[in-house]
Design a protein around this motif. Structure first.
Motif, PDB file in Angstrom:
ATOM      1  N   TRP A 271      37.115  43.020  29.758  1.00 33.52           N
ATOM      2  CA  TRP A 271      37.281  42.565  30.970  1.00 33.52           C
ATOM      3  C   TRP A 271      38.898  42.262  31.377  1.00 33.52           C
ATOM      4  O   TRP A 271      39.379  42.342  32.655  1.00 33.52           O
ATOM      5  CB  TRP A 271      36.660  41.216  30.972  1.00 33.52           C
ATOM      6  CG  TRP A 271      36.607  40.474  32.320  1.00 33.52           C
ATOM      7  CD1 TRP A 271      37.302  38.997  32.559  1.00 33.52           C
ATOM      8  CD2 TRP A 271      35.945  40.559  33.612  1.00 33.52           C
ATOM      9  NE1 TRP A 271      37.280  38.897  33.955  1.00 33.52           N
ATOM     10  CE2 TRP A 271      36.249  39.847  34.466  1.00 33.52           C
ATOM     11  CE3 TRP A 271      35.204  41.750  34.093  1.00 33.52           C
ATOM     12  CZ2 TRP A 271      35.804  39.821  35.738  1.00 33.52           C
ATOM     13  CZ3 TRP A 271      34.577  42.036  35.182  1.00 33.52           C
ATOM     14  CH2 TRP A 271      34.922  40.977  36.119  1.00 33.52           C
ATOM     15  N   GLN A 272      39.593  42.100  30.511  1.00 32.38           N
ATOM     16  CA  GLN A 272      41.097  41.962  30.570  1.00 32.38           C
ATOM     17  C   GLN A 272      41.931  43.386  30.952  1.00 32.38           C
ATOM     18  O   GLN A 272      42.679  43.532  31.966  1.00 32.38           O
ATOM     19  CB  GLN A 272      42.000  41.323  29.487  1.00 32.38           C
ATOM     20  CG  GLN A 272      41.586  39.855  29.497  1.00 32.38           C
ATOM     21  CD  GLN A 272      42.334  39.328  27.992  1.00 32.38           C
ATOM     22  OE1 GLN A 272      42.684  40.156  27.029  1.00 32.38           O
ATOM     23  NE2 GLN A 272      42.192  37.983  27.840  1.00 32.38           N
ATOM     24  N   PHE A 273      40.990  44.406  30.355  1.00 32.23           N
ATOM     25  CA  PHE A 273      41.558  45.736  30.761  1.00 32.23           C
ATOM     26  C   PHE A 273      41.323  45.999  32.124  1.00 32.23           C
ATOM     27  O   PHE A 273      42.070  46.511  32.735  1.00 32.23           O
ATOM     28  CB  PHE A 273      40.488  46.652  29.852  1.00 32.23           C
ATOM     29  CG  PHE A 273      41.072  48.215  29.995  1.00 32.23           C
ATOM     30  CD1 PHE A 273      42.019  48.822  29.110  1.00 32.23           C
ATOM     31  CD2 PHE A 273      40.675  49.058  30.940  1.00 32.23           C
ATOM     32  CE1 PHE A 273      42.371  50.251  29.204  1.00 32.23           C
ATOM     33  CE2 PHE A 273      40.916  50.344  31.243  1.00 32.23           C
ATOM     34  CZ  PHE A 273      41.836  50.942  30.207  1.00 32.23           C
ATOM     35  N   ASP A 274      40.107  45.679  32.421  1.00 33.95           N
ATOM     36  CA  ASP A 274      39.865  45.580  34.007  1.00 33.95           C
ATOM     37  C   ASP A 274      40.731  45.100  35.243  1.00 33.95           C
ATOM     38  O   ASP A 274      41.065  45.636  36.212  1.00 33.95           O
ATOM     39  CB  ASP A 274      38.391  45.282  34.163  1.00 33.95           C
ATOM     40  CG  ASP A 274      37.955  45.513  35.803  1.00 33.95           C
ATOM     41  OD1 ASP A 274      37.317  46.577  36.241  1.00 33.95           O
ATOM     42  OD2 ASP A 274      38.086  44.560  36.448  1.00 33.95           O
ATOM     43  N   ARG A 275      41.079  43.924  34.470  1.00 38.14           N
ATOM     44  CA  ARG A 275      42.148  43.256  35.360  1.00 38.14           C
ATOM     45  C   ARG A 275      43.559  43.806  35.534  1.00 38.14           C
ATOM     46  O   ARG A 275      44.121  43.988  36.499  1.00 38.14           O
ATOM     47  CB  ARG A 275      42.316  41.671  34.988  1.00 38.14           C
ATOM     48  CG  ARG A 275      43.328  40.959  35.395  1.00 38.14           C
ATOM     49  CD  ARG A 275      43.603  39.741  34.927  1.00 38.14           C
ATOM     50  NE  ARG A 275      44.049  39.863  33.520  1.00 38.14           N
ATOM     51  CZ  ARG A 275      45.358  40.057  33.109  1.00 38.14           C
ATOM     52  NH1 ARG A 275      46.247  40.511  33.790  1.00 38.14           N
ATOM     53  NH2 ARG A 275      45.529  40.283  31.988  1.00 38.14           N
ATOM     54  N   VAL A 276      44.071  44.394  34.349  1.00 43.69           N
ATOM     55  CA  VAL A 276      45.273  44.957  34.306  1.00 43.69           C
ATOM     56  C   VAL A 276      45.210  46.380  35.007  1.00 43.69           C
ATOM     57  O   VAL A 276      46.078  46.749  35.664  1.00 43.69           O
ATOM     58  CB  VAL A 276      45.653  45.463  33.023  1.00 43.69           C
ATOM     59  CG1 VAL A 276      46.969  46.091  32.919  1.00 43.69           C
ATOM     60  CG2 VAL A 276      45.782  44.088  32.080  1.00 43.69           C
ATOM     61  N   VAL A 277      43.829  47.041  34.972  1.00 39.81           N
ATOM     62  CA  VAL A 277      43.932  48.398  36.062  1.00 39.81           C
ATOM     63  C   VAL A 277      43.810  47.974  37.370  1.00 39.81           C
ATOM     64  O   VAL A 277      44.651  48.612  38.048  1.00 39.81           O
ATOM     65  CB  VAL A 277      42.444  49.066  35.687  1.00 39.81           C
ATOM     66  CG1 VAL A 277      42.150  50.162  36.614  1.00 39.81           C
ATOM     67  CG2 VAL A 277      42.433  49.513  34.186  1.00 39.81           C
ATOM     68  N   ASN A 278      43.433  46.577  37.828  1.00 41.23           N
ATOM     69  CA  ASN A 278      43.652  46.470  38.954  1.00 41.23           C
ATOM     70  C   ASN A 278      45.054  45.911  39.665  1.00 41.23           C
ATOM     71  O   ASN A 278      45.359  46.276  40.567  1.00 41.23           O
ATOM     72  CB  ASN A 278      43.101  44.871  39.322  1.00 41.23           C
ATOM     73  CG  ASN A 278      41.372  45.202  39.921  1.00 41.23           C
ATOM     74  OD1 ASN A 278      41.076  46.126  40.153  1.00 41.23           O
ATOM     75  ND2 ASN A 278      40.672  44.097  39.688  1.00 41.23           N
ATOM     76  N   ASP A 279      45.803  45.530  38.508  1.00 40.79           N
ATOM     77  CA  ASP A 279      47.282  45.362  38.623  1.00 40.79           C
ATOM     78  C   ASP A 279      48.077  46.546  38.893  1.00 40.79           C
ATOM     79  O   ASP A 279      48.791  46.706  39.640  1.00 40.79           O
ATOM     80  CB  ASP A 279      47.847  44.388  37.650  1.00 40.79           C
ATOM     81  CG  ASP A 279      47.269  42.817  37.490  1.00 40.79           C
ATOM     82  OD1 ASP A 279      47.025  42.523  38.745  1.00 40.79           O
ATOM     83  OD2 ASP A 279      47.548  42.384  36.563  1.00 40.79           O
ATOM     84  N   THR A 280      47.544  47.399  38.181  1.00 40.08           N
ATOM     85  CA  THR A 280      48.241  48.941  38.154  1.00 40.08           C
ATOM     86  C   THR A 280      47.941  49.316  39.475  1.00 40.08           C
ATOM     87  O   THR A 280      48.885  49.863  40.220  1.00 40.08           O
ATOM     88  CB  THR A 280      47.727  49.828  36.920  1.00 40.08           C
ATOM     89  OG1 THR A 280      47.838  48.926  35.877  1.00 40.08           O
ATOM     90  CG2 THR A 280      48.410  51.056  37.105  1.00 40.08           C
ATOM     91  N   ILE A 281      46.755  49.411  39.936  1.00 44.79           N
ATOM     92  CA  ILE A 281      46.483  49.848  41.433  1.00 44.79           C
ATOM     93  C   ILE A 281      47.249  49.161  42.307  1.00 44.79           C
ATOM     94  O   ILE A 281      47.779  49.773  43.156  1.00 44.79           O
ATOM     95  CB  ILE A 281      44.819  49.862  41.644  1.00 44.79           C
ATOM     96  CG1 ILE A 281      44.077  50.665  40.555  1.00 44.79           C
ATOM     97  CG2 ILE A 281      44.763  50.042  42.905  1.00 44.79           C
ATOM     98  CD1 ILE A 281      42.673  50.587  40.628  1.00 44.79           C
ATOM     99  N   TYR A 282      47.308  47.835  42.425  1.00 41.53           N
ATOM    100  CA  TYR A 282      48.064  47.219  43.368  1.00 41.53           C
ATOM    101  C   TYR A 282      49.426  47.639  43.457  1.00 41.53           C
ATOM    102  O   TYR A 282      50.296  47.702  44.529  1.00 41.53           O
ATOM    103  CB  TYR A 282      48.154  45.735  43.081  1.00 41.53           C
ATOM    104  CG  TYR A 282      46.574  45.253  43.125  1.00 41.53           C
ATOM    105  CD1 TYR A 282      45.514  45.477  44.019  1.00 41.53           C
ATOM    106  CD2 TYR A 282      46.390  43.960  42.547  1.00 41.53           C
ATOM    107  CE1 TYR A 282      44.343  45.058  44.077  1.00 41.53           C
ATOM    108  CE2 TYR A 282      45.042  43.484  42.574  1.00 41.53           C
ATOM    109  CZ  TYR A 282      43.800  44.050  43.107  1.00 41.53           C
ATOM    110  OH  TYR A 282      42.889  43.497  43.285  1.00 41.53           O
ATOM    111  N   LEU A 283      50.231  47.986  42.051  1.00 40.15           N
ATOM    112  CA  LEU A 283      51.269  48.366  42.029  1.00 40.15           C
ATOM    113  C   LEU A 283      51.696  49.543  42.373  1.00 40.15           C
ATOM    114  O   LEU A 283      52.611  49.991  43.149  1.00 40.15           O
ATOM    115  CB  LEU A 283      51.745  48.350  40.534  1.00 40.15           C
ATOM    116  CG  LEU A 283      52.171  46.769  40.096  1.00 40.15           C
ATOM    117  CD1 LEU A 283      52.278  46.857  38.552  1.00 40.15           C
ATOM    118  CD2 LEU A 283      53.516  46.465  40.571  1.00 40.15           C
TER     119      LEU A 283
END
Length: 269
Positions: A40-52
Motif C-alpha cells: 500500500w505504501q508502494f502504491d502511494r509512492v508511485v502516486n507521488d512519482t506520477i505527480y512529480l
C-alpha cells in the motif's frame, strides 16, 4: 496530521528519493508477501512519482507517467485483496477465517501472482533500466524556475473545479479525480514554497484531503471484494458468517462516510 518537508528539493532529487523508497518497499513486501502495508505504501509512492513527472517540462514525461500508471494498475487488485484480508482478520472471529480461507486464496491468487511477477528482481531490473535511463538524462533545475506560476495556477484551477463538482454532485469519479488534483497541487507547492508559512499550511491541507480520499477509495474497493466473497460457495449458505459480513460492510460504509465528511469539512473551511 501530515508532515511538511522544510527543505526544497528539485524535481530530479525528489524523483530519486521516491525511486529509492520504491526499491526499499519492494524488498520489504517480497519478504512479507501476505502483508498489505509495504504494498500500500508502494502504491502511494508511485502516486507521488506520477505527480512529480507531471511537473516536468519534458516531451517524454507524459509517456513515462503512463508507464507508471500502467504498472500501478497491474498491482492494484493484489494490493486491495491484501487490504481486505487485513480487514477480515481484524474484524471477524478466527472460526470465520478458516471458512473464508479457501475463497480468499482462490480469488486473490491471480492478482497476487501479478504483484509477485512485477516486483520480482528480473522484472524490476527491466523497470529500473527504462526509468533510470530517463531520469539520468534529465537536467536538474531549480524548483522555482522549473515549477512556474502558470503550472501552479493550472493545478489550482483543476482542483477548484473538482472541489465544486464533488460538493455539488458527489460523483464517485469526481472524488477519484479530486484525489489526484490534490496530490498534483501539493507536489507543486512542495517544490515551490515549502519554507513559507502559508505554503506549509496549504501543503498539509491538500495532503490531508488526498490522504482521506485515498483511504475512502481503499474502503470502496474493500466493500466490492466483501460483496464478492459473500456470494462464494464456501459461505453463501452460512447465515452466521453472512450476518457478520453484513455488519462488517456496514462498519466500512460508516468509516467511508466519515472520511468523506472530513474531506467536505476541509473543502469548505
Amino acid at each position: 496530521m501530515s508532515q511538511v518537508n522544510s527543505q526544497p528539493k528539485s524535481q530530479i532529487a525528489a524523483l530519486r528519493d521516491a525511486s529509492g523508497d520504491l526499491e526499499q518497499l519492494r524488498k520489504e513486501w517480497l519478504k512479507k508477501p501476505h502483508e498489505a502495508t509495504a504494498l500500500w505504501q508502494f502504491d502511494r509512492v508511485v502516486n507521488d512519482t506520477i505527480y512529480l513527472i507531471h511537473t516536468l517540462d519534458d516531451v517524454q514525461a507524459a509517456k513515462l507517467g503512463k508507464r507508471w500508471i500502467k504498472l500501478q494498475l497491474k498491482l492494484e487488485m493484489g494490493t486491495h485483496w491484501l487490504n481486505t484480508v487485513d480487514v477480515l482478520r481484524e474484524s471477524l472471529p478466527e472460526s470465520d477465517h478458516a471458512k473464508l480461507a479457501g475463497a480468499v486464496q482462490r480469488l486473490s491468487k491471480k492478482p497476487l501472482e501479478q504483484c509477485q511477477k512485477i516486483l520480482s528482481k528480473s522484472e524490476w531490473t527491466r523497470i529500473r533500466r527504462w526509468w533510470y535511463g530517463y531520469l539520468d538524462a534529465l537536467p536538474d533545475r531549480d524548483p522555482i524556475d522549473a515549477i512556474g506560476i502558470e503550472r501552479a495556477e493550472k493545478a489550482f484551477h483543476r482542483f477548484s473545479k473538482l472541489k465544486i463538482r464533488v460538493l455539488k454532485h458527489d460523483r464517485f469519479q469526481d472524488w477519484l479525480k479530486l484525489e489526484s488534483a490534490a496530490g498534483e497541487l501539493r507536489t507543486c507547492l512542495v517544490l515551490r514554497t515549502p519554507n513559507t508559512e502559508n505554503g506549509g499550511a496549504d501543503i498539509v491541507g491538500f495532503s490531508d484531503i488526498e490522504c482521506h480520499i485515498r483511504s475512502w477509495r481503499r474502503i470502496a474497493t474493500t466493500l466490492k471484494i466483501l460483496d464478492i466473497l459473500e456470494l462464494t460457495p464456501e459461505i453463501e449458505d452460512d447465515l452466521n458468517i453472512t450476518e457478520r459480513m453484513s455488519d462488517l460492510r456496514l462498519q466500512q460504509r460508516l468509516r467511508a462516510h466519515k472520511l468523506q465528511e472530513k474531506v467536505r469539512a476541509l473543502l469548505t473551511a
